[in-house]
Design a protein around this motif. Structure first.
Motif, PDB file in Angstrom:
ATOM      1  N   THR A 163       0.799  -1.236   0.164  1.00  0.00           N
ATOM      2  CA  THR A 163      -0.158  -0.093   0.135  1.00  0.00           C
ATOM      3  C   THR A 163       0.962   1.335  -0.058  1.00  0.00           C
ATOM      4  O   THR A 163       2.000   1.372   0.773  1.00  0.00           O
ATOM      5  CB  THR A 163      -0.884   0.117   1.179  1.00  0.00           C
ATOM      6  N   THR A 164       0.563   2.431  -0.767  1.00  0.00           N
ATOM      7  CA  THR A 164       1.191   3.578  -0.626  1.00  0.00           C
ATOM      8  C   THR A 164       0.006   4.382  -0.353  1.00  0.00           C
ATOM      9  O   THR A 164      -1.104   4.343  -0.907  1.00  0.00           O
ATOM     10  CB  THR A 164       1.866   4.034  -1.825  1.00  0.00           C
ATOM     11  N   ILE A 165       0.257   5.878  -0.245  1.00  0.00           N
ATOM     12  CA  ILE A 165      -0.650   6.863  -0.362  1.00  0.00           C
ATOM     13  C   ILE A 165      -0.829   7.247  -1.681  1.00  0.00           C
ATOM     14  O   ILE A 165       0.176   7.010  -2.711  1.00  0.00           O
ATOM     15  CB  ILE A 165      -0.234   8.260   0.364  1.00  0.00           C
ATOM     16  N   PRO A 166      -2.063   7.384  -2.273  1.00  0.00           N
ATOM     17  CA  PRO A 166      -2.292   7.554  -3.852  1.00  0.00           C
ATOM     18  C   PRO A 166      -1.359   8.701  -4.353  1.00  0.00           C
ATOM     19  O   PRO A 166      -1.045   8.472  -5.521  1.00  0.00           O
ATOM     20  CB  PRO A 166      -3.822   7.951  -3.930  1.00  0.00           C
ATOM     21  N   VAL A 248       1.741  -1.776  -7.666  1.00  0.00           N
ATOM     22  CA  VAL A 248       1.067  -0.605  -6.986  1.00  0.00           C
ATOM     23  C   VAL A 248       1.217   0.627  -8.117  1.00  0.00           C
ATOM     24  O   VAL A 248       2.387   0.968  -8.512  1.00  0.00           O
ATOM     25  CB  VAL A 248       1.886  -0.312  -5.695  1.00  0.00           C
ATOM     26  N   ASP A 249       0.296   0.887  -8.295  1.00  0.00           N
ATOM     27  CA  ASP A 249       0.381   2.080  -9.177  1.00  0.00           C
ATOM     28  C   ASP A 249      -0.167   3.435  -8.576  1.00  0.00           C
ATOM     29  O   ASP A 249      -1.219   3.607  -7.831  1.00  0.00           O
ATOM     30  CB  ASP A 249      -1.006   1.939 -10.306  1.00  0.00           C
ATOM     31  N   LEU A 250       0.600   4.583  -8.538  1.00  0.00           N
ATOM     32  CA  LEU A 250       0.562   5.741  -7.835  1.00  0.00           C
ATOM     33  C   LEU A 250       0.982   6.988  -8.538  1.00  0.00           C
ATOM     34  O   LEU A 250       1.572   6.838  -9.605  1.00  0.00           O
ATOM     35  CB  LEU A 250       1.212   5.616  -6.352  1.00  0.00           C
ATOM     36  N   ILE A 251       0.890   8.097  -7.916  1.00  0.00           N
ATOM     37  CA  ILE A 251       1.221   9.454  -8.377  1.00  0.00           C
ATOM     38  C   ILE A 251       2.427   9.983  -7.391  1.00  0.00           C
ATOM     39  O   ILE A 251       2.216   9.863  -6.238  1.00  0.00           O
ATOM     40  CB  ILE A 251      -0.051  10.447  -8.809  1.00  0.00           C
ATOM     41  N   ILE A 252       3.407  10.460  -8.062  1.00  0.00           N
ATOM     42  CA  ILE A 252       4.366  11.199  -7.358  1.00  0.00           C
ATOM     43  C   ILE A 252       4.159  12.565  -7.809  1.00  0.00           C
ATOM     44  O   ILE A 252       4.166  13.111  -8.769  1.00  0.00           O
ATOM     45  CB  ILE A 252       5.703  10.867  -7.637  1.00  0.00           C
ATOM     46  N   ARG A 253       4.004  13.623  -6.558  1.00  0.00           N
ATOM     47  CA  ARG A 253       4.024  15.040  -6.735  1.00  0.00           C
ATOM     48  C   ARG A 253       5.345  15.624  -6.214  1.00  0.00           C
ATOM     49  O   ARG A 253       5.686  15.383  -5.216  1.00  0.00           O
ATOM     50  CB  ARG A 253       2.665  15.663  -6.043  1.00  0.00           C
TER      51      ARG A 253
END
Length: 448
Positions: A163-166, A248-253
């Motif tokens: 799990t990661t933060i979205p 795990v598919d996420l976005i980096i800001r």
């Protein structure tokens, strides 16, 4: 019936207008469809099916909250968004339970548990896929997305869970900015981390330039020098146990440069240790607090991802403050593994995270008592009162079970009550006496 004849030019104008309308509708639909933020799939065989052909899936997603769904986005509510394909021709459109909402970043996190029985053993690929990624990405903008996993049907293997933060904030201006992808393997298998490829997922995918991951620890490293604040990058991480993989598919800001970042408080049980594991049983309540502070007078935003369905946080997340805290509570009703990630973010976008894994079993394996070697030889006199209390800690039980004690070989006139041998020896015949004391737990495991 009346028939109207129009000049050819008008007909052409009407066709052009219809084309413009069609294009406008397509653009609007694409814009509204660009709301995908995060995704992951994990699975495990259902223990009640000895064939291993019944599989329980946990599917996690995050989407834009303000998109028009079939139901309002509220904590504990359900949202239908994408079809899930089991890989054998069967599919379902599941109801995702909303477990987290981030109003400031306009996303919600949802999970659903699905159970499916396969006809045959073997490897099959389960997946979900749709359009589109958001258009503001620096890579993979407006591309299709797909999450899949190879299901080892008919085996005892369980997939990794991650799990990661979205939307993960990473500071700008650093040659090696880092972040961790928390993951756990229910079987204790060694995990390997890598950046996923388009071939593995079956859709177009490019990883951000300057991004890498440690194959052993899961630590992301990103060269953010020259990357503008608030730029968004798409990435997919692969976590493999050697038999299957979880993506795990996420976005980096890209966030502002870090000055005094927030921190989680781990002393006095204010927060579980980062990366720790809590093992519990079905029906056994789990509760712990999470607390973060900032040395600046900034109000922190505390949020989470991966909260299991049916759990609560008090106060409800997201919440703000400095310090800021919440109490997580959950009574699991089925077995499985959940990786929970908590984040604390300040107004500049500086963000820290901490994770805890909860493993739920049907029944924890009973462990035998332990003899700690504290008993010593004793001398008793015939006809004289005698008493010997076993030292505290002579026997301990790893499970915390209450122990019962028994003794063999005692001379006539002495007996064991609780942890004390007492009485008046009536005869010295047979001395010295070899006395054996046994400690037994409720599961009838013992030590002596």
């Amino acid at each position: 019936m009346l028939t109207y004849l129009r000049p050819a030019g008008n007909v052409r104008s009407r066709l052009v207008s219809l084309l413009w309308l069609a294009l406008l509708l397509f653009v609007c639909q694409s814009a509204f469809a660009s709301h995908y933020r995060y995704g992951s799939i994990s699975w495990q065989p259902v223990a009640s099916d000895p064939s291993g052909k019944t599989i329980q899936f946990k599917v996690s997603v995050a989407y834009r909250t303000s998109y028009g769904y079939n139901n309002p986005v509220v904590l504990g509510g359900t949202i239908q968004e994408v079809d899930f394909y089991f890989g054998d021709g069967a599919s379902v459109r599941p109801n995702f339970v909303v477990t987290s909402i981030n109003s400031s970043e306009d996303w919600f996190f949802g999970e659903v548990t699905l159970t499916h029985t396969y006809a045959n053993a073997g490897n099959v690929t389960a997946y979900y896929s749709s359009c589109c990624r958001i258009g503001q990405l620096q890579n993979n903008a407006n591309e299709n997305y797909r999450m899949n996993t190879l299901v080892n049907v008919g085996t005892t293997n369980r997939s990794p869970v991650a799990t990661t933060i979205p939307i993960l904030n990473i500071p700008t201006g650093q040659a090696a900015a880092t972040a961790i992808v928390p993951a756990s393997d229910p079987d204790g298998d060694v995990l390997t981390y890598s950046l996923a490829t388009s071939t593995e997922l079956g859709v177009p995918l490019s990883q951000p330039s300057g991004l890498s991951i440690n194959p052993t620890t899961g630590q992301l490293t990103f060269n953010t020098i020259g990357k503008a604040n608030n730029n968004l990058y798409s990435t997919v991480i692969k976590i493999s146990d050697g038999k299957t993989a979880t993506f795990v598919d996420l976005i980096i800001r890209i966030s502002g440069a870090v000055t005094n970042p927030p921190m989680f408080v781990y002393t006095n049980n204010a927060t579980p240790a980062n990366g720790s594991t809590i093992t519990t049983m079905v029906g056994m309540p789990v509760s712990f607090s999470v607390t973060a502070i900032d040395s600046d007078p900034d109000a922190l935003t505390l949020n989470a991802a991966g909260l299991p369905g049916g759990s609560t946080t008090t106060p409800a997340l997201q919440t703000t403050g400095n310090p800021v805290s919440t109490v997580f509570s959950w009574t699991p009703m089925s077995t499985g593994t959940s990786v929970l990630v908590f984040t604390a973010t300040d107004p500049t976008g500086s963000q820290v995270s901490t994770s805890v894994t909860i493993q739920v079993t049907t029944q924890m394996a009973n462990q035998p008592p332990v003899y700690n070697g504290l008993l010593t030889n004793q001398t008793a006199i015939e006809g004289a009162p005698f008493s010997y209390a076993m030292p505290t800690g002579t026997f301990t039980d790893p499970d915390g079970d209450a122990l019962t004690y028994s003794a063999t070989g005692l001379p006539s006139g002495l007996s064991l009550s609780g942890t004390t041998i007492s009485g008046t020896p009536s005869s010295a015949s047979g001395s010295p006496f070899v006395v054996t004391i046994t400690a037994t737990d409720p599961g009838m495991l013992s030590a002596m």
